[in-house]
Design a protein around this motif. Structure first.
Motif, PDB file in Angstrom:
ATOM      1  N   ALA A 121      15.390  55.484  25.723  1.00 45.36           N
ATOM      2  CA  ALA A 121      14.255  55.945  26.529  1.00 45.36           C
ATOM      3  C   ALA A 121      13.993  55.070  27.753  1.00 45.36           C
ATOM      4  N   LEU A 122      14.413  53.828  27.729  1.00 47.06           N
ATOM      5  CA  LEU A 122      14.048  52.894  28.800  1.00 47.06           C
ATOM      6  C   LEU A 122      14.394  53.374  30.211  1.00 47.06           C
ATOM      7  N   PRO A 123      15.565  53.960  30.460  1.00 45.61           N
ATOM      8  CA  PRO A 123      15.833  54.432  31.833  1.00 45.61           C
ATOM      9  C   PRO A 123      14.821  55.458  32.319  1.00 45.61           C
ATOM     10  N   GLN A 124      14.359  56.313  31.419  1.00 43.59           N
ATOM     11  CA  GLN A 124      13.339  57.297  31.793  1.00 43.59           C
ATOM     12  C   GLN A 124      11.979  56.637  31.980  1.00 43.59           C
ATOM     13  N   LEU A 125      11.626  55.731  31.080  1.00 43.12           N
ATOM     14  CA  LEU A 125      10.321  55.070  31.151  1.00 43.12           C
ATOM     15  C   LEU A 125      10.220  54.181  32.388  1.00 43.12           C
ATOM     16  N   ARG A 126      11.343  53.617  32.807  1.00 41.29           N
ATOM     17  CA  ARG A 126      11.350  52.778  34.000  1.00 41.29           C
ATOM     18  C   ARG A 126      10.995  53.591  35.245  1.00 41.29           C
ATOM     19  N   LYS A 127      11.428  54.853  35.278  1.00 41.57           N
ATOM     20  CA  LYS A 127      11.156  55.706  36.438  1.00 41.57           C
ATOM     21  C   LYS A 127       9.664  55.951  36.641  1.00 41.57           C
ATOM     22  N   CYS A 128       8.937  56.069  35.552  1.00 45.47           N
ATOM     23  CA  CYS A 128       7.517  56.446  35.639  1.00 45.47           C
ATOM     24  C   CYS A 128       6.585  55.316  35.214  1.00 45.47           C
ATOM     25  N   LYS A 129       7.153  54.110  34.998  1.00 47.43           N
ATOM     26  CA  LYS A 129       6.355  52.975  34.514  1.00 47.43           C
ATOM     27  C   LYS A 129       5.597  53.389  33.249  1.00 47.43           C
ATOM     28  N   GLY A 130       6.383  53.823  32.271  1.00 42.10           N
ATOM     29  CA  GLY A 130       5.835  54.362  31.045  1.00 42.10           C
ATOM     30  C   GLY A 130       5.576  53.318  29.982  1.00 42.10           C
TER      31      GLY A 130
END
Length: 250
Positions: A121-130
């Motif tokens: 999930a980290l690559p996706q969460l990095r995009k949106c500061k999740g």
């Protein structure tokens, strides 16, 4: 698929208990929710109660399944903002009575799955500061009797959360652990049954053991998760927060 403007949460262990309450709470807060569970009937029933919730049924004891779940979530919604690692099992046993199978299964579900899902999930969460919220346990903060595998897995989850929080804070990704004590869920009643207690007796004993005189509700845990997932918790990362009626206070 066109990226959704609605925030998206992925919640594991959503068939019942804390996971179901978290999925319903986040859906009520405006998220689109991918609810993952092993029990097809209960997971699909949860999804049928809200147009914002989509069911995903599967076993997360393999890296392939964890990676597929994250991929399916992003494919379905176009983004991922919040990962809630809630899937967990509990076996009642001390070290001498914990088999290799029980140990490996407990670590695989309670700890390894959370790691692999977080990694994916980290690559996706990095995009949106999740954010990642890991559902640990008060027995990840202090020891518990006859629960050696469970305590090891939840203690590992707490320190994994702290280590990841340090690694990814500068990227805007927040990682926290929620550490419930006894919660009124099917797990509480299953544990009571191993001691020969019916539902009423199990709940009565758990209430009596709490400093506040009652166990926590799944909805109270869900409220804490929702806060940690929100922008209001922008400066909260690397925390392991008990929600146990004061039982680990001293």
């Amino acid at each position: 698929m066109k990226k959704s403007q609605t925030k998206v949460a992925l919640v594991t262990g959503a068939s019942s208990g804390i996971g179901a309450a978290v999925a319903r709470r986040l859906a009520g807060d405006g998220y689109s929710v991918m609810a993952a569970g092993r029990d097809a009937a209960r997971t699909n029933e949860l999804a049928s109660g809200s147009p914002a919730i989509r069911a995903w049924v599967g076993d997360l004891t393999s890296s392939e399944a964890c990676n597929r779940l994250v991929g399916d979530c992003v494919k379905a919604f176009g983004r991922l903002d919040v990962l809630v690692n809630n899937a967990g099992i509990y076996h009642l046993a001390d070290a001498e009575h914990t088999t290799d199978e029980v140990w490996n299964q407990t670590i695989a579900i309670n700890l390894t799955a959370a790691f692999v899902l977080s990694r994916a999930a980290l690559p996706q969460l990095r995009k949106c500061k999740g954010a990642i919220v890991n559902i640990a346990s008060d027995w990840g903060l202090v020891g518990g009797r006859n629960a050696v595998a469970y305590c090891a897995s939840k203690g590992g989850l707490v320190l994994m959360s702290k280590a990841m929080a340090l690694d990814h804070a500068a990227e805007g990704v927040r990682i926290n652990a929620v550490c419930p004590g006894d919660v009124e869920t099917p797990m509480l009643y299953r544990s009571g049954a191993t001691h020969g207690l019916d539902r009423n007796s199990a709940l009565r004993e758990a209430n009596a053991a709490s400093r506040t005189g009652r166990v926590t509700t799944p909805e109270e845990v869900a409220a804490l998760v929702a806060f940690l997932a929100s922008d209001e918790a922008a400066q909260v990362t690397g925390a392991a927060i008990p929600i146990d009626g004061g039982n680990t206070a001293g």
